[in-house]
Design an enzyme around this catalytic site. Structure first.
Site, PDB file in Angstrom:
ATOM      1  N   TYR A  56     -21.016 -86.691 -63.102  1.00  0.00           N
ATOM      2  CA  TYR A  56     -21.276 -88.134 -63.094  1.00  0.00           C
ATOM      3  C   TYR A  56     -22.698 -88.421 -63.587  1.00  0.00           C
ATOM      4  O   TYR A  56     -23.681 -88.070 -62.931  1.00  0.00           O
ATOM      5  CB  TYR A  56     -21.080 -88.728 -61.696  1.00  0.00           C
ATOM      6  CG  TYR A  56     -19.676 -88.552 -61.159  1.00  0.00           C
ATOM      7  CD1 TYR A  56     -18.575 -88.529 -62.019  1.00  0.00           C
ATOM      8  CD2 TYR A  56     -19.442 -88.400 -59.802  1.00  0.00           C
ATOM      9  CE1 TYR A  56     -17.293 -88.349 -61.536  1.00  0.00           C
ATOM     10  CE2 TYR A  56     -18.151 -88.227 -59.309  1.00  0.00           C
ATOM     11  CZ  TYR A  56     -17.088 -88.212 -60.188  1.00  0.00           C
ATOM     12  OH  TYR A  56     -15.812 -88.037 -59.707  1.00  0.00           O
ATOM     13  N   HIS A 120     -13.337 -79.711 -60.302  1.00  0.00           N
ATOM     14  CA  HIS A 120     -13.269 -81.063 -60.863  1.00  0.00           C
ATOM     15  C   HIS A 120     -12.291 -81.142 -62.053  1.00  0.00           C
ATOM     16  O   HIS A 120     -12.525 -80.570 -63.098  1.00  0.00           O
ATOM     17  CB  HIS A 120     -14.676 -81.483 -61.325  1.00  0.00           C
ATOM     18  CG  HIS A 120     -14.827 -82.954 -61.519  1.00  0.00           C
ATOM     19  ND1 HIS A 120     -16.041 -83.562 -61.659  1.00  0.00           N
ATOM     20  CD2 HIS A 120     -13.911 -83.953 -61.588  1.00  0.00           C
ATOM     21  CE1 HIS A 120     -15.877 -84.859 -61.813  1.00  0.00           C
ATOM     22  NE2 HIS A 120     -14.583 -85.121 -61.775  1.00  0.00           N
TER      23      HIS A 120
HETATM   24  P1  NAD Z   1     -12.656 -97.437 -58.602  1.00  0.00           P
HETATM   25  O1  NAD Z   1     -11.213 -97.592 -58.868  1.00  0.00           O
HETATM   26  O2  NAD Z   1     -13.140 -97.381 -57.185  1.00  0.00           O
HETATM   27  O3  NAD Z   1     -13.446 -98.566 -59.394  1.00  0.00           O
HETATM   28  C1  NAD Z   1     -14.821 -98.570 -59.480  1.00  0.00           C
HETATM   29  C2  NAD Z   1     -15.252 -99.868 -60.144  1.00  0.00           C
HETATM   30  O4  NAD Z   1     -14.957-100.933 -59.257  1.00  0.00           O
HETATM   31  C3  NAD Z   1     -16.734 -99.938 -60.395  1.00  0.00           C
HETATM   32  O5  NAD Z   1     -16.947-100.672 -61.580  1.00  0.00           O
HETATM   33  C4  NAD Z   1     -17.279-100.710 -59.204  1.00  0.00           C
HETATM   34  O6  NAD Z   1     -18.484-101.392 -59.469  1.00  0.00           O
HETATM   35  C5  NAD Z   1     -16.137-101.661 -58.984  1.00  0.00           C
HETATM   36  N1  NAD Z   1     -16.115-102.182 -57.623  1.00  0.00           N
HETATM   37  C6  NAD Z   1     -16.284-101.516 -56.461  1.00  0.00           C
HETATM   38  N2  NAD Z   1     -16.223-102.372 -55.429  1.00  0.00           N
HETATM   39  C7  NAD Z   1     -15.993-103.593 -55.964  1.00  0.00           C
HETATM   40  C8  NAD Z   1     -15.853-104.896 -55.418  1.00  0.00           C
HETATM   41  N3  NAD Z   1     -15.930-105.106 -54.118  1.00  0.00           N
HETATM   42  N4  NAD Z   1     -15.628-105.921 -56.254  1.00  0.00           N
HETATM   43  C9  NAD Z   1     -15.558-105.731 -57.575  1.00  0.00           C
HETATM   44  N5  NAD Z   1     -15.703-104.538 -58.166  1.00  0.00           N
HETATM   45  C10 NAD Z   1     -15.920-103.484 -57.366  1.00  0.00           C
HETATM   46  O7  NAD Z   1     -13.035 -96.159 -59.419  1.00  0.00           O
HETATM   47  P2  NAD Z   1     -13.855 -94.895 -59.338  1.00  0.00           P
HETATM   48  O8  NAD Z   1     -15.304 -95.196 -59.235  1.00  0.00           O
HETATM   49  O9  NAD Z   1     -13.322 -94.138 -60.473  1.00  0.00           O
HETATM   50  O10 NAD Z   1     -13.413 -94.081 -58.015  1.00  0.00           O
HETATM   51  C11 NAD Z   1     -14.186 -94.029 -56.855  1.00  0.00           C
HETATM   52  C12 NAD Z   1     -14.772 -92.650 -56.651  1.00  0.00           C
HETATM   53  O11 NAD Z   1     -13.735 -91.685 -56.550  1.00  0.00           O
HETATM   54  C13 NAD Z   1     -15.703 -92.108 -57.733  1.00  0.00           C
HETATM   55  O12 NAD Z   1     -17.013 -92.583 -57.611  1.00  0.00           O
HETATM   56  C14 NAD Z   1     -15.605 -90.632 -57.481  1.00  0.00           C
HETATM   57  O13 NAD Z   1     -16.448 -90.276 -56.397  1.00  0.00           O
HETATM   58  C15 NAD Z   1     -14.177 -90.459 -57.073  1.00  0.00           C
HETATM   59  N6  NAD Z   1     -13.317 -90.044 -58.207  1.00  0.00           N
HETATM   60  C16 NAD Z   1     -13.127 -88.725 -58.423  1.00  0.00           C
HETATM   61  C17 NAD Z   1     -12.375 -88.283 -59.500  1.00  0.00           C
HETATM   62  C18 NAD Z   1     -12.181 -86.818 -59.718  1.00  0.00           C
HETATM   63  O14 NAD Z   1     -12.684 -86.031 -58.949  1.00  0.00           O
HETATM   64  N7  NAD Z   1     -11.488 -86.409 -60.734  1.00  0.00           N
HETATM   65  C19 NAD Z   1     -11.803 -89.207 -60.364  1.00  0.00           C
HETATM   66  C20 NAD Z   1     -11.999 -90.552 -60.114  1.00  0.00           C
HETATM   67  C21 NAD Z   1     -12.745 -90.964 -59.024  1.00  0.00           C
END
Ligand code: NAD
Length: 320
Positions: A56, A120
């Site tokens: 990230y 990952h």
């Molecule tokens: P997400 O679906 O949670 O979306 C994140 C987006 O939504 C960002 O733009 C954020 O600013 C926005 N957001 C968050 N809260 C909000 C709100 N209250 N109102 C409006 N917008 C809002 O996607 P993500 O970040 O991909 O997933 C969360 C976490 O999961 C990642 O940070 C990571 O730690 C993990 N993740 C891991 C993998 C992996 O290991 N392969 C893949 C995807 C996500």
């Protein structure tokens, strides 16, 4: 905040976890003091589980998170990071690289161990290498006290199943496959549960597609899928609600999940997420949104090596 055991580990995690990818500037430029505040305000509201990766922001998220964790008692949070992915197309699952990677992550995070070390995005590499080389190397690091448990993450449910059938895996992090638009993970949950695996659910806002702002430009979904999500977002707005709220509340009610990750570098978003988690869900609005999303229900996109992809993803997609 509610807390649950993470599978059969001795870790207890908040049902709402902090996903730290936004700290690396994945969605936006990062204002570092604001990002640090977003982590601290989440902790203050009961969040105790944080997930990050060296990928990230190409190490930036771990560095910023390390600053946010500085001074916080180590026992107050459950920390997960990852190995194996270091760029959009950069993967190294060799034992030597993952050993070095964990040491680098510990330095950036300012801790002497992580609670969970995860492979990952396993679908991008040879799954047999993950089973035969990477996971044994991580187990050796557990024996040395650098990590407590070992997990795998990814989009392809077939790949997660393949690895967890052949190597001991404590947790699975699934993303974009168990939410308001895609519930494919439900078919695989009983298998993972029978193996005693703890489930972490991520990207329940579909990497931004289920938000008012909409998906970032790099989002891999088809235009049809993103347009349909945008129509659902507009419907929520018309009803005086917010699709992010509905999607988060919906995900928090899905069975079998220890923690649902959501992240934002803006503390106001995280405060809103925690507040939304405690509110009742509008089931009438869920039904309306599900009607809008029906044409793209369980539609995904290809991720990883062709042989590791779910057979159903492209076949199900009307626009593949
Ligand atoms: P997400 O679906 O949670 O979306 C994140 C987006 O939504 C960002 O733009 C954020 O600013 C926005 N957001 C968050 N809260 C909000 C709100 N209250 N109102 C409006 N917008 C809002 O996607 P993500 O970040 O991909 O997933 C969360 C976490 O999961 C990642 O940070 C990571 O730690 C993990 N993740 C891991 C993998 C992996 O290991 N392969 C893949 C995807 C996500």
């Amino acid at each position: 905040m509610e807390y649950r055991p993470l599978g059969t580990t001795d870790l207890t995690v908040s049902v709402l976890g902090y996903g730290a990818s936004p700290l690396g500037g994945v969605f936006d430029d990062v204002d570092e003091p604001a990002a640090i505040r977003s982590v601290r305000e989440s902790f203050a509201r009961g969040v105790n589980f944080v997930d990050v990766s060296p990928y990230y922001g190409i190490t930036r998220a771990e560095t910023v998170l390390g600053r946010a964790l500085s001074g916080v008692p180590r026992g107050d949070y459950v920390l997960a990071t990852k190995v194996g992915r270091y760029g959009d197309d950069e993967f190294d699952y060799s034992a030597a690289r993952v050993r070095a990677s964990v040491d680098e992550s510990l330095r950036r995070l300012g801790v002497d161990h992580v609670d969970l070390i995860q492979c990952h995005d396993v679908e991008f590499v040879s799954l047999d290498q993950v089973v035969d080389e990477t996971i044994p190397a991580l187990r050796a690091l557990v024996d040395k006290g650098k990590a407590r448990y070992v997990g795998i993450t990814g989009y392809s449910l077939k790949a997660l199943e393949y690895v967890s059938a052949r190597a001991k895996v404590d947790t699975i992090l699934t993303y974009c496959r168990y939410n308001l638009q895609d519930r494919s993970f439900a078919d695989w949950l009983p298998t993972f549960q029978s193996r005693g695996i703890g489930i972490v659910n991520a990207s329940v806002l579909a990497m931004g597609a289920l938000t008012t702002r909409g998906a970032p430009s790099w989002h891999p979904a088809s235009a049809v899928l993103l347009e349909t999500c945008a129509r659902a977002a507009q419907l929520c707005r018309d009803r005086g609600s917010d699709i992010a709220k509905l999607a988060l509340q919906y995900a928090l009610r899905l069975p079998g999940v220890s923690s649902t990750l959501v992240g934002s570098a803006k503390w106001e978003n995280m405060a809103r997420n925690v507040a939304w988690a405690a509110e009742d869900i509008d089931l009438d609005l869920v039904a309306e949104v599900e009607r809008v999303l029906a044409p793209v229900r369980n539609v995904g996109w290809p991720v990883g090596l062709p042989e590791n992809q779910d057979d159903t993803v492209e076949a199900r997609s009307p626009m593949a």
